[in-house]
Write a protein that holds these residues in place. Sequence first.
Motif, mmCIF file in Angstrom:
data_model
loop_
_atom_site.group_PDB
_atom_site.id
_atom_site.type_symbol
_atom_site.label_atom_id
_atom_site.label_comp_id
_atom_site.label_asym_id
_atom_site.label_seq_id
_atom_site.Cartn_x
_atom_site.Cartn_y
_atom_site.Cartn_z
ATOM 1 N N GLU A 286 78.783 16.628 33.282
ATOM 2 C CA GLU A 286 79.274 16.699 34.656
ATOM 3 C C GLU A 286 78.157 16.445 35.668
ATOM 4 O O GLU A 286 78.352 15.750 36.668
ATOM 5 C CB GLU A 286 79.900 18.080 34.877
ATOM 6 N N SER A 309 89.782 8.835 35.553
ATOM 7 C CA SER A 309 89.739 10.263 35.234
ATOM 8 C C SER A 309 90.875 10.650 34.288
ATOM 9 O O SER A 309 90.665 11.371 33.302
ATOM 10 C CB SER A 309 89.842 11.089 36.521
ATOM 11 N N TRP A 313 90.776 12.085 30.429
ATOM 12 C CA TRP A 313 91.414 13.293 29.893
ATOM 13 C C TRP A 313 92.136 12.986 28.584
ATOM 14 O O TRP A 313 92.134 13.805 27.661
ATOM 15 C CB TRP A 313 92.406 13.883 30.899
ATOM 16 N N ALA A 342 86.024 12.922 33.314
ATOM 17 C CA ALA A 342 87.374 13.418 33.567
ATOM 18 C C ALA A 342 87.379 14.430 34.711
ATOM 19 O O ALA A 342 88.238 14.380 35.603
ATOM 20 C CB ALA A 342 87.940 14.044 32.298
ATOM 21 N N PHE A 345 85.477 12.754 38.339
ATOM 22 C CA PHE A 345 86.205 11.665 38.980
ATOM 23 C C PHE A 345 87.527 12.132 39.559
ATOM 24 O O PHE A 345 88.091 11.477 40.432
ATOM 25 C CB PHE A 345 86.439 10.523 37.981
ATOM 26 N N PHE A 346 88.043 13.248 39.077
ATOM 27 C CA PHE A 346 89.260 13.812 39.655
ATOM 28 C C PHE A 346 88.930 14.731 40.828
ATOM 29 O O PHE A 346 89.398 14.534 41.948
ATOM 30 C CB PHE A 346 90.057 14.551 38.603
#
Length: 439
Positions: A286, A309, A313, A342, A345-346
């Motif tokens: 992250e 994203s 997932w 994931a 980016f979300f």
Amino acid sequence: MSIKLRLTFLSFFQFFVWGAWLTTLGSYGFGFKNWTGAQFGAVFSTLGLGSLIMPALIGIIADRWMNAEKLYALLHILYGLTLFVLPFIDEPNTFFWVLLVSMCFYMPTISLSNSLSYRILIDNQMDVVKVFPPIRVWGTIGFIAAMWTTNLLSDPQSPWEAGKAVGEQIAAFTGHAINANQFYIAGVFAVVLGIYSFFLPKCPPENKGRGAGSWMDNLGLKAFKLLGNYKMAIFFLFSMFLGAALQLTNMYGDTYLKDFEKIEQYKDSFVVEYSTIIISISQISETLFILAIPFFMKRFGIKKVMLISMFAWVLRFGLFSFGNPEGFFWMIILSNIVYGMAFDFFNISGSLFVETSIDPEIRSSAQGLFMMMTNGFGAIMGSVLSGWMIDGYYLLPDGSKDWSGIWMVFAIYALFIAIFFGLLFRHKHNPAEVKNMSH
């Protein structure tokens, strides 16, 4: 001590006192308390329940009646004290209520810590956009450090003999498993952070003595009119669905790795002994992917970044479905690396989209709505429905869980989200979005 160093300390322990137990709660509930999936789902939903209204209410208090640093300090002390109670509770319903109280104290501090940092930096004539991100990165580092600390001090096979001895003494005193250390670790440092915060620069209420807007504005309810706009309604709806996906990772990631000990050939594997450290690769990833967001936003735009994203997932869950501690160990590692894309980016690109897509007068309340949909309704949905699904369809005859099937269902869920988001969300890329990040 410099302002930046003091705020770095604040950011580090803000997430340290959460990371110490968040990803290992599943191992504690399933492994030591023998909770059912539904019981654990209910317990984990307290994070979402604590995110529904408490941050807004605490924000009102900080804006109108009480110094923000004192309120922040008090909340962390109360949070720490409630964590000390949890190891003594066996009954899941009681555990639910105590943890819910704890989350009502903790969840508001996430946004309050940002507000404190912004206020202190501005008061000291510092560039918030330039100075704050390096400070915030230490929050993720604190989360990682907490996961490692919990794993090393709670594992009976820990190479840290001193930590092992402390864990055994606590377990003997409380009558509970060594894994309860996670709550003591978080509780101690939460109280320390609370005491420390009393000595931060003063942040008195900015709206004391004058009108602060209507109660609808203060509670963020005005932003609900955005749901009348098709594009924003679709965005918030899918934010809720992705919030549920994030909750699944937090709930079951560590438990999944720990459960490999029930398989004879894997019971002494590195994955089982240091599951929390392996999961922490997700947080390490992250910290790296966050640096790539400006490039991806400028090149591809919000819709494609959000789709990236969502497909990340799918990979996150799918790789877990096929991974194991030996021949397919690389799948477990890759799944944790993909998590960074994931998650970042979300969450970050989604927040940016909100900031650049609505009228300035409702930006704060719109961000509150975004948090409510992801950490509130999305988290509750992920907790409750996943627990019901596992209990009803993915328990094997011997009582163990069919993790391969569970993760595959989660992957299919993420895939459907990606497909329908691509079809329903309409947005034309504007490179100016990235330029607006610093305004």
